[in-house]
Design a protein around this motif. Structure first.
Motif, PDB file in Angstrom:
ATOM      1  N   PHE A 142       0.453  -1.138  -0.176  1.00 40.63           N
ATOM      2  CA  PHE A 142      -0.142  -0.443   0.265  1.00 40.63           C
ATOM      3  C   PHE A 142       1.092   1.231  -0.372  1.00 40.63           C
ATOM      4  N   VAL A 143       1.707   1.545   0.910  1.00 37.23           N
ATOM      5  CA  VAL A 143       2.411   2.082   0.641  1.00 37.23           C
ATOM      6  C   VAL A 143       3.234   2.910  -0.594  1.00 37.23           C
ATOM      7  N   HIS A 144       3.600   1.410  -1.037  1.00 38.60           N
ATOM      8  CA  HIS A 144       4.235   1.661  -2.951  1.00 38.60           C
ATOM      9  C   HIS A 144       3.558   2.754  -3.274  1.00 38.60           C
ATOM     10  N   GLU A 145       1.807   2.203  -3.132  1.00 34.40           N
ATOM     11  CA  GLU A 145       1.270   2.588  -4.208  1.00 34.40           C
ATOM     12  C   GLU A 145       0.667   4.365  -3.823  1.00 34.40           C
ATOM     13  N   ALA A 176       9.451   0.568   5.634  1.00 35.84           N
ATOM     14  CA  ALA A 176      10.025   1.873   4.769  1.00 35.84           C
ATOM     15  C   ALA A 176      11.098   1.254   3.599  1.00 35.84           C
ATOM     16  N   ARG A 177      11.849  -0.174   4.664  1.00 35.31           N
ATOM     17  CA  ARG A 177      12.860  -0.882   4.182  1.00 35.31           C
ATOM     18  C   ARG A 177      12.506  -1.648   3.173  1.00 35.31           C
ATOM     19  N   ALA A 178      11.696  -2.042   3.938  1.00 37.25           N
ATOM     20  CA  ALA A 178      10.554  -3.641   2.695  1.00 37.25           C
ATOM     21  C   ALA A 178       9.955  -3.163   1.405  1.00 37.25           C
ATOM     22  N   LEU A 179      10.144  -1.587   0.923  1.00 33.78           N
ATOM     23  CA  LEU A 179      10.023  -1.788   0.030  1.00 33.78           C
ATOM     24  C   LEU A 179      10.619  -1.674  -1.039  1.00 33.78           C
ATOM     25  N   PHE A 180      11.895  -1.741  -0.567  1.00 33.98           N
ATOM     26  CA  PHE A 180      13.198  -2.037  -1.815  1.00 33.98           C
ATOM     27  C   PHE A 180      12.956  -4.046  -1.980  1.00 33.98           C
ATOM     28  N   THR A 181      12.244  -4.465  -1.805  1.00 30.28           N
ATOM     29  CA  THR A 181      12.456  -5.990  -1.155  1.00 30.28           C
ATOM     30  C   THR A 181      10.713  -6.347  -3.316  1.00 30.28           C
ATOM     31  N   LEU A 182       9.985  -4.995  -3.067  1.00 30.09           N
ATOM     32  CA  LEU A 182       9.289  -5.698  -3.426  1.00 30.09           C
ATOM     33  C   LEU A 182       9.608  -6.039  -4.947  1.00 30.09           C
ATOM     34  N   PRO A 187      13.903   1.604  -7.006  1.00 30.62           N
ATOM     35  CA  PRO A 187      14.987   2.337  -6.084  1.00 30.62           C
ATOM     36  C   PRO A 187      15.309   3.435  -6.033  1.00 30.62           C
ATOM     37  N   ARG A 188      14.660   4.624  -6.946  1.00 36.54           N
ATOM     38  CA  ARG A 188      14.974   6.110  -7.192  1.00 36.54           C
ATOM     39  C   ARG A 188      13.782   6.686  -6.989  1.00 36.54           C
ATOM     40  N   LEU A 189      13.085   6.103  -6.187  1.00 41.12           N
ATOM     41  CA  LEU A 189      11.738   6.850  -6.014  1.00 41.12           C
ATOM     42  C   LEU A 189      11.588   6.961  -4.564  1.00 41.12           C
ATOM     43  N   VAL A 190      12.699   6.611  -3.689  1.00 38.77           N
ATOM     44  CA  VAL A 190      13.616   6.640  -2.339  1.00 38.77           C
ATOM     45  C   VAL A 190      14.832   6.589  -2.140  1.00 38.77           C
ATOM     46  N   THR A 191      15.239   8.091  -2.064  1.00 36.16           N
ATOM     47  CA  THR A 191      16.344   8.118  -1.664  1.00 36.16           C
ATOM     48  C   THR A 191      17.275   8.484  -0.329  1.00 36.16           C
ATOM     49  N   THR A 192      16.280   8.721   0.605  1.00 39.83           N
ATOM     50  CA  THR A 192      16.089   8.637   2.289  1.00 39.83           C
ATOM     51  C   THR A 192      15.077   8.127   2.680  1.00 39.83           C
ATOM     52  N   ILE A 193      15.872   7.626   3.620  1.00 34.10           N
ATOM     53  CA  ILE A 193      14.737   7.040   4.615  1.00 34.10           C
ATOM     54  C   ILE A 193      15.392   7.506   6.399  1.00 34.10           C
ATOM     55  N   ILE A 194      14.430   7.993   7.297  1.00 35.02           N
ATOM     56  CA  ILE A 194      14.789   8.416   9.048  1.00 35.02           C
ATOM     57  C   ILE A 194      14.053   7.673   9.168  1.00 35.02           C
ATOM     58  N   THR A 195      14.551   6.878  10.185  1.00 36.47           N
ATOM     59  CA  THR A 195      13.448   5.591  10.663  1.00 36.47           C
ATOM     60  C   THR A 195      13.993   6.460  13.007  1.00 36.47           C
ATOM     61  N   GLN A 196      12.521   6.350  13.462  1.00 30.03           N
ATOM     62  CA  GLN A 196      12.440   6.515  14.430  1.00 30.03           C
ATOM     63  C   GLN A 196      11.936   5.316  15.802  1.00 30.03           C
ATOM     64  N   ALA A 197      12.956   4.672  16.112  1.00 33.34           N
ATOM     65  CA  ALA A 197      12.527   3.532  17.211  1.00 33.34           C
ATOM     66  C   ALA A 197      12.292   2.356  16.686  1.00 33.34           C
ATOM     67  N   THR A 198      12.882   1.861  15.567  1.00 40.51           N
ATOM     68  CA  THR A 198      12.384   0.950  14.692  1.00 40.51           C
ATOM     69  C   THR A 198      13.573   0.137  15.197  1.00 40.51           C
ATOM     70  N   PRO A 199      12.763  -1.640  15.134  1.00 41.48           N
ATOM     71  CA  PRO A 199      13.628  -2.431  15.497  1.00 41.48           C
ATOM     72  C   PRO A 199      14.208  -3.063  13.996  1.00 41.48           C
ATOM     73  N   HIS A 200      15.551  -2.773  13.864  1.00 46.16           N
ATOM     74  CA  HIS A 200      15.456  -2.938  12.926  1.00 46.16           C
ATOM     75  C   HIS A 200      16.767  -4.486  12.645  1.00 46.16           C
TER      76      HIS A 200
END
Length: 1026
Positions: A142-145, A176-182, A187-200
């Protein structure tokens, strides 16, 4: 072990764990976050999605944020700004975008930039994706759409964006990081990701198999594609520190997941100009962190395109500046001058002291303070290896190093050192520090501090070696110095007056007032009475005894003169008396007394304190004392003066900072937030304190058992379910051992005590791990399809140590004793009450209960196959509760051994069912939350477990006899032992496997029941006639 003693240990263990849980949940500093405010009412404008997307994701939505006139402007969706998409996390709301969006809007308006940020937010129905992974793939798609739709709104912009900034809170960062596995994601649609309290690194608690598989897929992809599809993607991750009790900081790091050249990981407690711990929800609205994030976002904008710069290296430099190593400037400077030109017209002052301090309310003109670099030589062994400079100078280029040439009295240029500064708390103080080792200065002969013309207050402190003495806060200080004589310092003699008698407080007070010269023969009581009368409540002065301990430069201690301003006279009158008496005492009595006692005054080290009300102290600026050739003037402490603590963690960017004002007793918890890696064995956490050079301090290090337990719970609390389940499985095994020996099942607490001790299984687990460490054995186990030992997962997060399993097992064993005993007592009371309430029910109605139980089991089976497996587990659990209550009441009535055995057996089974329900509760909650969209849970990891639970429950409820074949009971006991053995290896960290372990256990205990049923069918009991 006697009965009382075992429960004493059990209560002690429960107390320790409870103390640790309390410390983990409650024992941290107050929330230091400031609230973000809005000036206009917020609006979340819902955006119409494509019909195809709306039908596929009816529970999700997309919104754009606006306020006032700006809301009306963006409602047309003809946008020209910079798109930012906020992705909420576990049970998060799309409205959490407000703080970032509102601050960005006001900053753009106040700074009058030529660009603005357009904030979008996705509504993900506040789903529990942190516990249940069955829906996270839908959220990602859904976020991709949404990203594709957002970029379409900029078609008419002069310089349309090509990418969207993603800000993800909690599990939103993982989406946000999972988008790249679709497969279809560009990948040019997202170049900057800022995560807050995300368990990576891993789930906060690995309770769901789908979520764990999702993590494995994403992290494997990011590890294998850093230079291919991900080379232009930069990621920032911030953890919340101590206050975040849901996601500990060690899980938020990007280490081993994102390339260090494209990832920045830190804690909010370490972020410059924030220095604050945030709880899990506070991370999205904490003003300090919001401001840091927005400054970084503004700095990554290309001034030519007014969009995010395509230079990934530049974005990384910006992020490192704002989140890791801010040298004091609000904005990141791309081109920092390496060399500075010094104006020959500006005054050049050379400072030779080991300690140099300068303070001014404002700078009417610029000054250069030049401090010679002193190096150790054979002639003069000077013990100096570094220089520390602390300042609040706001000028960007404020310190440099130069080499003074021969026949020159000043430098004409210098090497800029300003970028090496480090910001220090408190916030808004502009305080920064530089530590330079002499070897880093090369051939430089001077360090030059540039105090530029400014209307703001300047404070500067340069020191070549750290040692300090006490300076209380909140008083006006008049500085002078008392220095120990060498003889007295060595002998540790007590302070005496000029006649060689011990100097009582009152005699010294009399000296300070010009009294008591002929009163040395009086007793202390007479002195006290006469002095009290003579002072007449006017003012009191005291001299504290010279302190031993930390002293200025390690060589001095200081007497302290304190004068209390009177409350019954005007301040002006009091000051006249105080100044006159204090000056006379300084010039005559005390100076003479100190000389006699081999003490002396100088103009830098003695401290006189004026004590009074805030109103009185505000009027004493004119008070000046003359000591030797120096005029001693008052110095005031601002609210930003105090002690700065730094707990440096060398193996991660999670150093913590603390600040306490003078005269305050500061407490600084020394707690790490992540485990120590194996490659950092030689490194150690170290505590640094930035202290006032004229003060002495009392440092007390204490070890708190409660804090230790709190840290244990923080790191290892999520591992307890495995050990609690293992204790119950061993108790169930004990029941089958009893049945195999022809005895009845013993009470639950007794079964736990007799059969669930750690040494019954842990030695064999340790032996197996040792054997499995050989490469050939490890290869064989891999070929057999066995999963990796959970020990490896804990080692990868630097959490494993050899005694861990024993500590957790013994703790779970002791606590289970109390838990089982307490639960059994509650059931006995409840069953007795219910027996009295329903004793009027006819016997034939009670006999129908077996049919009701069968119908409920069938309903549970149908629910597991068609709706949700957790629903069937819930039905079976409640059915088991009623069964145990009925058996307890029956045993209490009949006192038959067979009924006692049934009750004890089903009671342990009930405790296992409880854990099964807890482990599958996320699926149940998600099913209930999405019931209005879909009656069945599309992706259900609990379905198989629910089916097995329903079938086994049906077998045991139809025929509740627990008399089995002895050989079958022996076989079942060993199979249960093997399940416990497997749980300790493969379900300690991967908690989701416990559900399958329990399902396998239910299948195992169904064997003797099926054998008994088959035997009864094949060989029916003979009648009396036969």
């Amino acid at each position: 072990m006697a009965l009382p003693i075992r429960y004493i240990f059990a209560i002690a263990s429960l107390g320790l764990l409870s103390a640790g849980i309390y410390d983990y949940l409650k024992n941290f500093e107050e929330n230091g976050c400031e609230m973000t405010w809005m000036f206009e009412y917020p609006k979340y404008i819902k955006i119409h999605m494509d019909d195809r997307v709306a039908r596929r994701f009816p529970q999700y939505g997309l919104h754009i944020y606006g306020e006032g006139e700006y809301a009306r402007k963006v409602s047309s969706l003809k946008l020209t700004g910079i798109p930012v998409l906020f992705i909420p996390g576990n049970a998060g709301s799309y409205r959490q975008v407000r703080s970032l969006a509102s601050v960005a809007l006001r900053k753009a308006e106040s700074s009058r930039t030529k660009f603005e940020f357009n904030y979008f937010s996705v509504n993900l129905n506040e789903e529990l994706v942190g516990l249940f992974g069955g829906l996270i793939q839908d959220q990602t798609e859904f976020v991709h759409e949404c990203i594709k739709l957002i970029l379409s709104f900029y078609a008419g912009a002069p310089k349309p964006p090509t990418s969207v900034i993603l800000v993800g809170h909690s599990m939103g960062g993982l989406v946000a990081r999972a988008l790249f596995t679709l497969p279809t994601f560009d990948p040019r649609l997202v170049t900057t990701i800022i995560t807050q309290a995300t368990p990576h690194q891993a789930p906060a608690i690995a309770i769901d198999s789908l979520l764990s598989s999702f993590y494995d897929e994403i992290n494997t992809y990011w590890r294998s594609m850093p230079t291919v599809r991900l080379r232009d993607v930069t990621v920032v991750s911030t953890g919340g520190g101590y206050r975040d009790i849901l996601v500990r900081n060690g899980l938020t790091t990007l280490k081993g997941v994102v390339s260090q050249h494209r990832g920045v990981s830190t804690s909010t407690m370490s972020v410059p100009k924030a220095w604050v711990s945030t709880d899990h929800l506070c991370a999205v609205w904490c003003r300090q962190m919001v401001l840091v994030t927005k400054r970084a976002m503004f700095d990554i904008i290309d001034p030519n395109t007014h969009q995010v710069t395509t230079d990934a290296d530049r974005r990384m430099r910006v992020f490192r500046h704002h989140f890791l190593t801010n040298s004091g400037s609000q904005k990141h400077r791309e081109n920092i001058p390496g060399e500075l030109t010094l104006d020959p017209k500006i005054p050049w002052e050379v400072k030779q002291n080991k300690l140099f301090r300068f303070s001014a309310e404002k700078m009417s003109s610029t000054k250069y303070f030049a401090v010679p670099v002193i190096r150790e030589t054979e002639e003069s062994a000077v013990e100096i290896d570094s220089v520390i400079i602390m300042s609040n100078i706001t000028r960007q280029d404020w310190v440099c190093a130069c080499t003074l040439k021969e026949k020159q009295d000043r430098c004409t240029s210098c090497i800029n050192l300003s970028a090496k500064a480090q910001s220090l708390p408190p916030n808004y103080s502009n305080k920064k520090v530089i530590r330079m080792y002499l070897k880093e200065l090369g051939e430089a002969t001077h360090i030059v501090v540039i105090a530029a013309h400014s209307k703001q207050k300047h404070a500067l402190q340069l020191r070549r070696r750290l040692s300090f003495a006490l300076m209380p806060h909140g008083m006006t200080r008049l500085y002078a110095t008392g220095v120990y004589g060498a003889e007295q310092r060595e002998n540790g003699a007590s302070i005496t007056d000029s006649m060689g008698k011990p100097a009582s407080l009152y005699r010294l007070m009399g000296k300070l007032l010009g009294k008591g010269r002929e009163q040395d023969t009086q007793s202390p009581a007479e002195e006290q009475k006469e002095l009290a009368n003579s002072l007449n409540s006017f003012f009191i002065a005291k001299i504290e005894k010279i302190r031993h301990g930390l002293a200025c430069d390690g060589d001095y201690s200081e007497p302290m003169f304190a004068v209390c301003l009177p409350q019954y006279y005007s301040t002006e009158t009091a000051l006249l008396h105080v100044t006159d008496k204090l000056q006379r005492a300084t010039d005559e009595d005390i100076k003479s007394w100190m000389t006699t006692n081999k003490l002396k005054l100088n103009d830098t080290k003695t401290e006189a304190l004026l004590v009074g009300t805030r109103q009185q102290l505000s009027k004493v600026d004119a008070v000046t004392l003359k000591v030797a050739d120096a005029d001693i003037r008052p110095i005031r402490c601002s609210e930003y003066e105090g002690i700065v603590y730094t707990l440096n963690v060398p193996w991660s960017n999670e150093s913590t900072y603390g600040f306490s004002k003078f005269r305050e007793t500061g407490q600084f918890p020394v707690k790490v937030q992540s485990g120590k890696p194996r490659d950092a064995e030689d490194e150690a956490v170290h505590l640094e304190m930035f202290l006032h050079p004229s003060c002495s301090y009392h440092l007390k290090l204490t070890t708190s058992p409660v804090h230790v337990m709190g840290q244990f719970v923080r790191f290892y609390g999520v591992l307890y379910p495995c050990f609690f389940v293992c204790v119950l499985l061993l108790a169930l095994r004990g029941h089958f051992l009893k049945l195999a020996s022809g005895d009845i099942c013993c009470p639950g607490a007794e079964a736990v005590f007799l059969y669930s001790k750690p040494f019954a299984v842990l030695p064999f687990v340790v032996t197996f791990r040792y054997v499995a460490s050989y490469k050939n054995v490890e290869k064989l186990l891999t070929n057999l399809g066995l999963p990796k030992d959970d020990k490896e997962a804990l080692e990868s997060r630097d959490l494993w140590f050899q005694a861990l399993s024993f500590l957790l097992f013994i703790s779970a064993f002791l606590i289970s004793l109390i838990h089982v005993r307490f639960t059994q007592s509650i059931i006995a009371v409840v069953s007795r009450v219910l027996g009295l309430v329903f004793r009027w029910v006819p016997e034939f109605v009670l006999n129908l209960s077996v049919y009701v139980e069968g119908c409920v089991c069938v309903l549970a089976l149908v629910s597991a196959m068609t709706v949700c497996g957790s629903v069937s587990i819930l039905l079976c659990y409640f059915l088991m509760v009623t069964k145990v209550l009925w058996l307890c009441n029956r045993w209490a009535s009949t006192r038959v051994r067979e009924d006692e055995s049934k009750f004890n057996f089903f009671f342990i089974l009930l405790m296992i069912y409880l854990w099964l329900l807890v482990l599958n509760s996320p699926s149940l909650v998600v099913w209930a939350k999405n019931f209005r969209y879909n009656m069945a849970l599309s992706t259900d990891p609990s379905r198989i477990v629910g089916v097995i639970t329903s079938v086994v429950s049906l077998l045991y409820f139809i025929n509740d006899k627990v008399e089995f074949n002895k050989s079958s009971c022996t076989m079942v006991s060993w199979l249960l032992y093997m399940m416990v053995f497997a749980s300790l290896l493969y379900a300690m960290d991967s908690i989701y496997r416990l559900s399958y372990v329990i399902a396998a256990v239910l299948c195992i205990i169904a064997i003797p029941k099926l054998q008994a049923v088959a035997s009864a069918a094949m060989f029916p009991p003979k009648t009396k006639d036969e």
